[in-house]
Scaffold this active site. Structure first.
Site, PDB file in Angstrom:
ATOM      1  N   ASN A 102      -1.924  -3.264   8.266  1.00 53.77           N
ATOM      2  CA  ASN A 102      -2.872  -3.761   9.265  1.00 53.77           C
ATOM      3  C   ASN A 102      -4.156  -2.940   9.260  1.00 53.77           C
ATOM      4  O   ASN A 102      -4.143  -1.757   8.929  1.00 53.77           O
ATOM      5  CB  ASN A 102      -2.239  -3.732  10.664  1.00 53.77           C
ATOM      6  CG  ASN A 102      -0.978  -4.573  10.718  1.00 53.77           C
ATOM      7  OD1 ASN A 102      -0.776  -5.456   9.890  1.00 53.77           O
ATOM      8  ND2 ASN A 102      -0.113  -4.266  11.660  1.00 53.77           N
ATOM      9  N   HIS A 119      -4.574  -1.076   3.593  1.00 56.24           N
ATOM     10  CA  HIS A 119      -5.623  -2.080   3.384  1.00 56.24           C
ATOM     11  C   HIS A 119      -6.911  -1.772   4.128  1.00 56.24           C
ATOM     12  O   HIS A 119      -7.726  -2.671   4.346  1.00 56.24           O
ATOM     13  CB  HIS A 119      -5.101  -3.468   3.798  1.00 56.24           C
ATOM     14  CG  HIS A 119      -3.939  -3.911   2.974  1.00 56.24           C
ATOM     15  ND1 HIS A 119      -2.977  -4.770   3.447  1.00 56.24           N
ATOM     16  CD2 HIS A 119      -3.570  -3.583   1.720  1.00 56.24           C
ATOM     17  CE1 HIS A 119      -2.068  -4.979   2.507  1.00 56.24           C
ATOM     18  NE2 HIS A 119      -2.391  -4.261   1.460  1.00 56.24           N
ATOM     19  N   CYS A 127     -20.939   0.423   1.864  1.00 54.42           N
ATOM     20  CA  CYS A 127     -21.961  -0.326   1.137  1.00 54.42           C
ATOM     21  C   CYS A 127     -21.325  -0.967  -0.093  1.00 54.42           C
ATOM     22  O   CYS A 127     -20.631  -0.299  -0.866  1.00 54.42           O
ATOM     23  CB  CYS A 127     -23.095   0.621   0.709  1.00 54.42           C
ATOM     24  SG  CYS A 127     -24.274  -0.202  -0.363  1.00 54.42           S
ATOM     25  N   CYS A 149     -29.880   1.543   0.333  1.00 52.46           N
ATOM     26  CA  CYS A 149     -30.048   1.245  -1.102  1.00 52.46           C
ATOM     27  C   CYS A 149     -30.322  -0.236  -1.320  1.00 52.46           C
ATOM     28  O   CYS A 149     -30.589  -0.678  -2.438  1.00 52.46           O
ATOM     29  CB  CYS A 149     -28.794   1.669  -1.884  1.00 52.46           C
ATOM     30  SG  CYS A 149     -27.429   0.506  -1.702  1.00 52.46           S
ATOM     31  N   GLY A 186       7.625  -6.671  11.005  1.00 57.04           N
ATOM     32  CA  GLY A 186       6.570  -7.674  11.185  1.00 57.04           C
ATOM     33  C   GLY A 186       5.734  -7.934   9.953  1.00 57.04           C
ATOM     34  O   GLY A 186       4.513  -8.044  10.043  1.00 57.04           O
ATOM     35  N   ASN A 212      12.025  -8.707  12.237  1.00 56.68           N
ATOM     36  CA  ASN A 212      11.141  -9.849  12.030  1.00 56.68           C
ATOM     37  C   ASN A 212      11.702 -11.011  12.842  1.00 56.68           C
ATOM     38  O   ASN A 212      12.856 -10.989  13.246  1.00 56.68           O
ATOM     39  CB  ASN A 212      11.086 -10.206  10.530  1.00 56.68           C
ATOM     40  CG  ASN A 212       9.864 -11.032  10.196  1.00 56.68           C
ATOM     41  OD1 ASN A 212       9.613 -12.044  10.824  1.00 56.68           O
ATOM     42  ND2 ASN A 212       9.081 -10.588   9.235  1.00 56.68           N
TER      43      ASN A 212
HETATM   44  C1  BV8 Z   1      -3.851  -5.418  -5.757  1.00 57.63           C
HETATM   45  C2  BV8 Z   1      -6.942  -6.572   4.370  1.00 57.63           C
HETATM   46  C3  BV8 Z   1      -4.231  -4.671  -7.982  1.00 57.63           C
HETATM   47  C4  BV8 Z   1      -7.996  -7.616   4.535  1.00 57.63           C
HETATM   48  C5  BV8 Z   1      -5.143  -7.662   3.103  1.00 57.63           C
HETATM   49  C6  BV8 Z   1       1.696  -8.444  -7.937  1.00 57.63           C
HETATM   50  C7  BV8 Z   1       1.248  -7.126  -8.089  1.00 57.63           C
HETATM   51  C8  BV8 Z   1      -0.037  -6.757  -7.694  1.00 57.63           C
HETATM   52  C9  BV8 Z   1      -0.897  -7.699  -7.096  1.00 57.63           C
HETATM   53  C10 BV8 Z   1      -0.450  -8.992  -6.941  1.00 57.63           C
HETATM   54  C11 BV8 Z   1       0.823  -9.361  -7.355  1.00 57.63           C
HETATM   55  N1  BV8 Z   1       0.961 -10.681  -7.078  1.00 57.63           N
HETATM   56  C12 BV8 Z   1      -0.159 -11.135  -6.493  1.00 57.63           C
HETATM   57  C13 BV8 Z   1      -1.034 -10.156  -6.412  1.00 57.63           C
HETATM   58  C14 BV8 Z   1      -2.369 -10.280  -5.841  1.00 57.63           C
HETATM   59  C15 BV8 Z   1      -2.399 -10.067  -4.339  1.00 57.63           C
HETATM   60  C16 BV8 Z   1      -1.240 -10.642  -3.592  1.00 57.63           C
HETATM   61  O1  BV8 Z   1      -0.284  -9.924  -3.272  1.00 57.63           O
HETATM   62  N2  BV8 Z   1      -1.302 -11.920  -3.270  1.00 57.63           N
HETATM   63  C17 BV8 Z   1      -0.249 -12.526  -2.481  1.00 57.63           C
HETATM   64  C18 BV8 Z   1      -0.870 -13.520  -1.505  1.00 57.63           C
HETATM   65  C19 BV8 Z   1       0.743 -13.154  -3.436  1.00 57.63           C
HETATM   66  N3  BV8 Z   1      -2.495  -8.653  -4.055  1.00 57.63           N
HETATM   67  C20 BV8 Z   1      -3.715  -8.086  -4.086  1.00 57.63           C
HETATM   68  O2  BV8 Z   1      -4.725  -8.663  -4.433  1.00 57.63           O
HETATM   69  C21 BV8 Z   1      -3.781  -6.618  -3.681  1.00 57.63           C
HETATM   70  N4  BV8 Z   1      -4.490  -5.886  -4.696  1.00 57.63           N
HETATM   71  O3  BV8 Z   1      -2.691  -5.613  -5.952  1.00 57.63           O
HETATM   72  O4  BV8 Z   1      -4.660  -4.700  -6.640  1.00 57.63           O
HETATM   73  C22 BV8 Z   1      -4.879  -5.877  -8.588  1.00 57.63           C
HETATM   74  C23 BV8 Z   1      -6.236  -5.830  -8.814  1.00 57.63           C
HETATM   75  C24 BV8 Z   1      -6.834  -6.939  -9.424  1.00 57.63           C
HETATM   76  C25 BV8 Z   1      -6.094  -8.077  -9.757  1.00 57.63           C
HETATM   77  C26 BV8 Z   1      -4.711  -8.132  -9.461  1.00 57.63           C
HETATM   78  C27 BV8 Z   1      -4.104  -7.020  -8.875  1.00 57.63           C
HETATM   79  C28 BV8 Z   1      -4.579  -6.464  -2.395  1.00 57.63           C
HETATM   80  C29 BV8 Z   1      -3.829  -7.069  -1.253  1.00 57.63           C
HETATM   81  C30 BV8 Z   1      -4.508  -6.665   0.074  1.00 57.63           C
HETATM   82  C31 BV8 Z   1      -5.202  -7.853   0.676  1.00 57.63           C
HETATM   83  N5  BV8 Z   1      -5.747  -7.483   1.983  1.00 57.63           N
HETATM   84  N6  BV8 Z   1      -5.632  -7.220   4.291  1.00 57.63           N
HETATM   85  C32 BV8 Z   1      -7.922  -8.298   5.858  1.00 57.63           C
HETATM   86  O5  BV8 Z   1      -6.990  -8.010   6.653  1.00 57.63           O
HETATM   87  O6  BV8 Z   1      -8.819  -9.104   6.118  1.00 57.63           O
HETATM   88  S1  BV8 Z   1      -3.632  -8.419   3.072  1.00 57.63           S
HETATM   89  C33 BV8 Z   1      -3.401  -9.056   4.619  1.00 57.63           C
HETATM   90  O7  BV8 Z   1      -2.460 -10.061   4.488  1.00 57.63           O
HETATM   91  C34 BV8 Z   1      -2.774  -8.063   5.537  1.00 57.63           C
HETATM   92  O8  BV8 Z   1      -3.274  -6.781   5.416  1.00 57.63           O
HETATM   93  C35 BV8 Z   1      -1.325  -8.155   5.197  1.00 57.63           C
HETATM   94  O9  BV8 Z   1      -0.983  -7.267   4.210  1.00 57.63           O
HETATM   95  C36 BV8 Z   1      -1.236  -9.530   4.660  1.00 57.63           C
HETATM   96  C37 BV8 Z   1      -0.547 -10.352   5.677  1.00 57.63           C
HETATM   97  O10 BV8 Z   1       0.770 -10.008   5.517  1.00 57.63           O
HETATM   98  P1  BV8 Z   1       1.622  -9.634   6.781  1.00 57.63           P
HETATM   99  O11 BV8 Z   1       1.084  -8.383   7.357  1.00 57.63           O
HETATM  100  O12 BV8 Z   1       3.006  -9.645   6.345  1.00 57.63           O
HETATM  101  O13 BV8 Z   1       1.297 -10.781   7.812  1.00 57.63           O
HETATM  102  P2  BV8 Z   1       1.831 -12.289   7.789  1.00 57.63           P
HETATM  103  O14 BV8 Z   1       1.031 -13.062   8.766  1.00 57.63           O
HETATM  104  O15 BV8 Z   1       1.948 -12.753   6.365  1.00 57.63           O
HETATM  105  O16 BV8 Z   1       3.328 -12.136   8.330  1.00 57.63           O
HETATM  106  C38 BV8 Z   1       3.556 -11.716   9.660  1.00 57.63           C
HETATM  107  C39 BV8 Z   1       5.048 -11.511   9.769  1.00 57.63           C
HETATM  108  O17 BV8 Z   1       5.359 -11.012  11.074  1.00 57.63           O
HETATM  109  C40 BV8 Z   1       5.843 -12.801   9.595  1.00 57.63           C
HETATM  110  O18 BV8 Z   1       6.952 -12.532   8.753  1.00 57.63           O
HETATM  111  C41 BV8 Z   1       6.304 -13.135  11.016  1.00 57.63           C
HETATM  112  O19 BV8 Z   1       7.577 -13.753  11.016  1.00 57.63           O
HETATM  113  C42 BV8 Z   1       6.392 -11.770  11.640  1.00 57.63           C
HETATM  114  N7  BV8 Z   1       6.161 -11.737  13.092  1.00 57.63           N
HETATM  115  C43 BV8 Z   1       5.256 -12.459  13.808  1.00 57.63           C
HETATM  116  N8  BV8 Z   1       5.330 -12.091  15.112  1.00 57.63           N
HETATM  117  C44 BV8 Z   1       6.282 -11.114  15.199  1.00 57.63           C
HETATM  118  C45 BV8 Z   1       6.807 -10.887  13.913  1.00 57.63           C
HETATM  119  N9  BV8 Z   1       7.780  -9.991  13.667  1.00 57.63           N
HETATM  120  C46 BV8 Z   1       8.249  -9.285  14.730  1.00 57.63           C
HETATM  121  N10 BV8 Z   1       7.785  -9.436  15.987  1.00 57.63           N
HETATM  122  C47 BV8 Z   1       6.807 -10.339  16.257  1.00 57.63           C
HETATM  123  N11 BV8 Z   1       6.369 -10.496  17.516  1.00 57.63           N
END
Ligand code: BV8
Length: 247
Positions: A102, A119, A127, A149, A186, A212
């Site tokens: 988060n 993240h 910048c 810049c 979560g 979760n």
């Molecule tokens: C990277 C910041 C190297 C921005 C975010 C394999 C290996 C490496 C990379 C990849 C790979 N496969 C795919 C990739 C690429 C990509 C990726 O993972 N894509 C996904 C969609 C498949 N990864 C990347 O690009 C990462 N970089 O690996 O660098 C690289 C470099 C170049 C090319 C390739 C690789 C960077 C990823 C970071 C992205 N930035 N955030 C912003 O916030 O604006 S990610 C963002 O989304 C969040 O930070 C968070 O991580 C993610 C959301 O996930 P969750 O936090 O899990 O949230 P979500 O809504 O999905 O789920 C909520 C959960 O809570 C649910 O399960 C729900 O049931 C539960 N819940 C809800 N309420 C409750 C609860 N649980 C308990 N109590 C409650 N009350």
């Protein structure tokens, strides 16, 4: 639920090093929309479409305004009982690390000190040209504001397709490899490389606990799942843990 917590407390008795990995779900009860929930951020756009360097270079004003919108929501949010319980856990375990996906700063606001922000942080800026970090924005009537810049200033967060900060990633891998218990709270466990940390902990013999609302891709490898709201079950676990430790 009581017998589940009793089972967990039994397992935690000899554990010294706790890592907690959190995602957007831990902030849901603070009123912050998750990424993939029904209350998801901005309906007309998928987060993956806006949280990318391509989106920012194509439409910097739209992406900047999306983060402003989220900052306004987050500024009004307070840590919820789940955040406070995680802060308490840092005090209860001799060794502790919080790894969060988060960017909302709520764990720090709740009192955690040992935090890895995988993240980035929505209240920090950099910048997009020379990488200079800003905690306060320079006066500018442009949207997004510009650095001296001339480069656009962007949120200091990690976008999809961008690498995670090396030091944060190293600490995350190191602590996930060394802990003897990991709570995963979560997160939909879809975003890499964060989603690989629980399997890393498991490979190193850690006891894995998932909190979760619903099963996730890591549910099959965890040792104990609690399908409940983090803001309800975590305080219950921590209260019972404190009672056990003080008896
Ligand atoms: C990277 C910041 C190297 C921005 C975010 C394999 C290996 C490496 C990379 C990849 C790979 N496969 C795919 C990739 C690429 C990509 C990726 O993972 N894509 C996904 C969609 C498949 N990864 C990347 O690009 C990462 N970089 O690996 O660098 C690289 C470099 C170049 C090319 C390739 C690789 C960077 C990823 C970071 C992205 N930035 N955030 C912003 O916030 O604006 S990610 C963002 O989304 C969040 O930070 C968070 O991580 C993610 C959301 O996930 P969750 O936090 O899990 O949230 P979500 O809504 O999905 O789920 C909520 C959960 O809570 C649910 O399960 C729900 O049931 C539960 N819940 C809800 N309420 C409750 C609860 N649980 C308990 N109590 C409650 N009350």
């Amino acid at each position: 639920m009581d017998k589940d917590i009793k089972f967990l407390l039994e397992k935690l008795k000899d554990k010294k090093y706790l890592v907690v990995l959190t995602g957007a779900g831990v902030s849901a009860e603070s009123g912050i929309p998750t990424f993939r929930g029904t209350d998801g951020l901005w309906k007309e756009f998928k987060s993956e479409e806006l949280a990318t360097p391509q989106a920012f270079s194509q439409n910097p004003e739209l992406v900047w305004k999306w983060y402003e919108h989220r900052r306004e929501i987050i500024k009004k949010a307070e840590p919820n009982p789940a955040h406070l319980a995680v802060a308490r856990l840092e005090e209860l375990f001799p060794e502790f690390m919080l790894i969060t996906q988060n960017i909302d700063n709520l764990h720090r606001k709740a009192g955690n000190k040992k935090i890895v922000e995988l993240h980035g942080n929505i209240f920090r800026y950099r910048c997009s040209n020379d990488g200079r970090i800003f905690t306060n924005l320079p006066e500018s009537d442009e949207i997004p504001p510009r650095c001296e810049c001339g480069g656009y200033i962007r949120p200091d967060v990690v976008w999809f397709g961008e690498s995670l900060p090396e030091d944060a990633l190293n600490v995350a891998f190191q602590s996930s490899s060394s802990c003897d218990v990991m709570f995963v709270v979560g997160t939909s466990a879809l975003v890499q490389p964060a989603a690989s940390l629980p399997a890393l902990a498991k490979r190193n013999g850690s006891f894995l606990v998932e909190i979760n609302l619903e099963p996730t891709p890591i549910s099959s490898i965890v040792d104990k799942s609690f399908f409940a709201k983090a803001g309800e079950i975590l305080p219950e676990i921590v209260t019972k843990l404190c009672d056990t430790m003080s008896s």
